[in-house]
Enzyme design. Structure first.
Site, mmCIF file in Angstrom:
data_model
loop_
_atom_site.group_PDB
_atom_site.id
_atom_site.type_symbol
_atom_site.label_atom_id
_atom_site.label_comp_id
_atom_site.label_asym_id
_atom_site.label_seq_id
_atom_site.Cartn_x
_atom_site.Cartn_y
_atom_site.Cartn_z
ATOM 1 N N TYR A 195 0.832 -1.219 0.000
ATOM 2 C CA TYR A 195 0.000 0.000 0.000
ATOM 3 C C TYR A 195 0.863 1.265 0.000
ATOM 4 O O TYR A 195 0.384 2.344 -0.314
ATOM 5 C CB TYR A 195 -0.914 -0.037 1.227
ATOM 6 C CG TYR A 195 -2.166 0.804 1.129
ATOM 7 C CD1 TYR A 195 -3.119 0.555 0.146
ATOM 8 C CD2 TYR A 195 -2.403 1.835 2.024
ATOM 9 C CE1 TYR A 195 -4.272 1.320 0.061
ATOM 10 C CE2 TYR A 195 -3.553 2.600 1.953
ATOM 11 C CZ TYR A 195 -4.481 2.338 0.971
ATOM 12 O OH TYR A 195 -5.623 3.096 0.896
ATOM 13 N N LYS A 199 -3.046 8.260 3.281
ATOM 14 C CA LYS A 199 -4.210 8.008 4.150
ATOM 15 C C LYS A 199 -3.929 8.447 5.586
ATOM 16 O O LYS A 199 -4.829 8.902 6.294
ATOM 17 C CB LYS A 199 -4.592 6.519 4.120
ATOM 18 C CG LYS A 199 -5.224 6.065 2.804
ATOM 19 C CD LYS A 199 -6.521 6.769 2.521
ATOM 20 C CE LYS A 199 -7.246 6.170 1.334
ATOM 21 N NZ LYS A 199 -8.362 7.009 0.877
HETATM 22 P P1 NAP Z 1 -13.283 3.898 -6.916
HETATM 23 O O1 NAP Z 1 -14.612 3.389 -7.234
HETATM 24 O O2 NAP Z 1 -12.247 3.839 -7.987
HETATM 25 O O3 NAP Z 1 -13.402 5.386 -6.349
HETATM 26 C C1 NAP Z 1 -12.311 6.290 -6.328
HETATM 27 C C2 NAP Z 1 -12.855 7.602 -6.742
HETATM 28 O O4 NAP Z 1 -11.851 8.640 -6.664
HETATM 29 C C3 NAP Z 1 -13.325 7.579 -8.194
HETATM 30 O O5 NAP Z 1 -14.644 8.034 -8.267
HETATM 31 C C4 NAP Z 1 -12.368 8.540 -8.870
HETATM 32 O O6 NAP Z 1 -12.962 9.209 -9.948
HETATM 33 C C5 NAP Z 1 -12.104 9.503 -7.735
HETATM 34 N N1 NAP Z 1 -11.003 10.407 -8.052
HETATM 35 C C6 NAP Z 1 -9.717 10.101 -8.343
HETATM 36 N N2 NAP Z 1 -9.023 11.217 -8.631
HETATM 37 C C7 NAP Z 1 -9.898 12.256 -8.499
HETATM 38 C C8 NAP Z 1 -9.800 13.655 -8.672
HETATM 39 N N3 NAP Z 1 -8.657 14.274 -9.060
HETATM 40 N N4 NAP Z 1 -10.901 14.429 -8.445
HETATM 41 C C9 NAP Z 1 -12.073 13.865 -8.089
HETATM 42 N N5 NAP Z 1 -12.245 12.532 -7.932
HETATM 43 C C10 NAP Z 1 -11.152 11.741 -8.143
HETATM 44 O O7 NAP Z 1 -12.641 3.098 -5.699
HETATM 45 P P2 NAP Z 1 -13.101 2.912 -4.171
HETATM 46 O O8 NAP Z 1 -12.344 1.722 -3.699
HETATM 47 O O9 NAP Z 1 -14.575 2.962 -4.061
HETATM 48 O O10 NAP Z 1 -12.434 4.171 -3.459
HETATM 49 C C11 NAP Z 1 -13.182 5.125 -2.719
HETATM 50 C C12 NAP Z 1 -12.428 5.494 -1.460
HETATM 51 O O11 NAP Z 1 -12.402 4.367 -0.578
HETATM 52 C C13 NAP Z 1 -10.988 5.902 -1.686
HETATM 53 O O12 NAP Z 1 -10.651 6.949 -0.796
HETATM 54 C C14 NAP Z 1 -10.238 4.627 -1.308
HETATM 55 O O13 NAP Z 1 -8.891 4.871 -0.939
HETATM 56 C C15 NAP Z 1 -11.074 4.195 -0.132
HETATM 57 N N6 NAP Z 1 -10.896 2.805 0.306
HETATM 58 C C16 NAP Z 1 -10.981 1.778 -0.584
HETATM 59 C C17 NAP Z 1 -10.796 0.484 -0.133
HETATM 60 C C18 NAP Z 1 -10.853 -0.684 -1.094
HETATM 61 O O14 NAP Z 1 -10.411 -1.767 -0.741
HETATM 62 N N7 NAP Z 1 -11.406 -0.520 -2.274
HETATM 63 C C19 NAP Z 1 -10.523 0.217 1.224
HETATM 64 C C20 NAP Z 1 -10.472 1.291 2.116
HETATM 65 C C21 NAP Z 1 -10.647 2.585 1.646
HETATM 66 P P3 NAP Z 1 -12.749 8.623 -11.451
HETATM 67 O O15 NAP Z 1 -13.003 7.170 -11.437
HETATM 68 O O16 NAP Z 1 -13.720 9.412 -12.187
HETATM 69 O O17 NAP Z 1 -11.308 8.917 -11.765
#
Ligand code: NAP
Length: 262
Positions: free
Chosen positions: A157, A164
């Site tokens: 990570y 984070k």
């Molecule tokens: P996701 O569906 O890919 O969501 C990530 C989002 O961030 C996307 O909508 C992306 O938009 C947006 N983004 C990236 N760059 C950006 C920018 N410059 N301006 C505005 N939006 C931007 O993945 P997710 O896993 O649901 O992630 C959501 C959150 O949960 C993140 O903070 C991630 O670190 C956190 N999280 C995820 C996990 C996991 O295992 N998946 C675990 C813990 C925490 P576009 O797609 O339009 O680029």
């Protein structure tokens, strides 16, 4: 069941049906909350609208968090369309995929700053621009999504763990800063979920496969579990500055169990 009727929420970070933000939007909608969505670029607008329309979302705003002007436009748009806001979800993260190819000490300044700007700093302009819309009535709240790699070293990570950590501390300082205005700021630390953002982290599948056997619950969390906890955290008026884990208990393990991530 949580009743959010009469409440209004801004949801960022819906990319597709796998997005954590999409699950949270559905849970909030089921609880009766009115939603507004953001999309990052015009190219992605149609996909986000298609999902949002299925929940009756009427307001969409462009928000690339690297563009300061978008925050100003977002706040103006929300003020005109909704008048006030109860909740805002920050579900945004990004790091250059190539930054994970090298050892952590090789990370470039550019990759480091970009990951921090998008994944951590962005919480500040979000709160700043929405401050006058939140904090009315019962008080408003902001929730940011984080991961355990902020607390302990999860080697794969790397850069995102540091971003984070910055996000979590930023949320605490914002909670203290905005508390007198009746605005709460919290983080939800979710266990691994297969999403687009997760696909950018090399070794993510392996992490899921190995860690499943050591999790106290012996299974991974579901996005629905994350979503219901998120809705609760947004709505609860007594919690601020917290990082709440929804990770099937992974964070309580001593190093031996967490060694499953090596
Ligand atoms: P996701 O569906 O890919 O969501 C990530 C989002 O961030 C996307 O909508 C992306 O938009 C947006 N983004 C990236 N760059 C950006 C920018 N410059 N301006 C505005 N939006 C931007 O993945 P997710 O896993 O649901 O992630 C959501 C959150 O949960 C993140 O903070 C991630 O670190 C956190 N999280 C995820 C996990 C996991 O295992 N998946 C675990 C813990 C925490 P576009 O797609 O339009 O680029």
């Amino acid at each position: 069941m949580l009743n959010l009727s009469g409440k209004k929420a801004l949801i960022t970070g819906v990319a597709n049906k796998r997005s954590i933000a999409w699950a949270i939007a559905q849970a909030m909608h089921e609880a009766g909350c009115e939603l507004a969505f953001t999309y990052q670029t015009e190219r992605l607008e149609a996909g986000v609208r298609k999902l949002g329309d299925s929940l009756g979302v009427a307001h969409y705003y462009e928000l690339d968090v690297t563009n300061e002007a978008h925050f100003t436009r977002l706040a103006k748009g929300l003020e005109g369309d909704l008048g006030s806001l109860d909740y805002a979800l920050h579900s945004i993260a990004f790091a250059n995929k190539e930054a994970f190819d090298n050892p952590f000490h090789e990370i470039s300044e550019t990759d480091f700053l970009q990951a921090h700007q998008i994944s951590a700093y962005s919480l500040i302009p979000l709160c700043r621009s929405l401050r006058h819309l939140l904090g009315q009535g019962d008080g408003g709240s902001v929730l940011a999504m984080t991961y355990f790699g902020a607390e302990k070293v999860v080697p794969m990570y790397s850069l995102m763990g540091v971003a984070k950590a910055s996000l979590e501390v930023t949320a605490r300082y914002l909670a203290n800063d905005l508390g007198p205005d009746g605005i709460r700021v919290n983080c939800l630390s979710a266990g691994p979920v297969r999403t687009l953002a997760a696909a950018g982290i090399p070794g993510f599948r392996e992490l899921m496969r190995k860690s499943e056997h050591v999790m106290p619950l012996r299974r991974h969390i579901t996005t629905e579990e994350v979503a219901h906890a998120a809705a609760f955290l947004l709505a609860n008026t007594g919690i601020t500055g917290e990082v709440t884990h929804v990770d099937a208990g992974f964070n309580i393990l001593a190093a031996e169990g967490q060694g499953a991530t090596d």
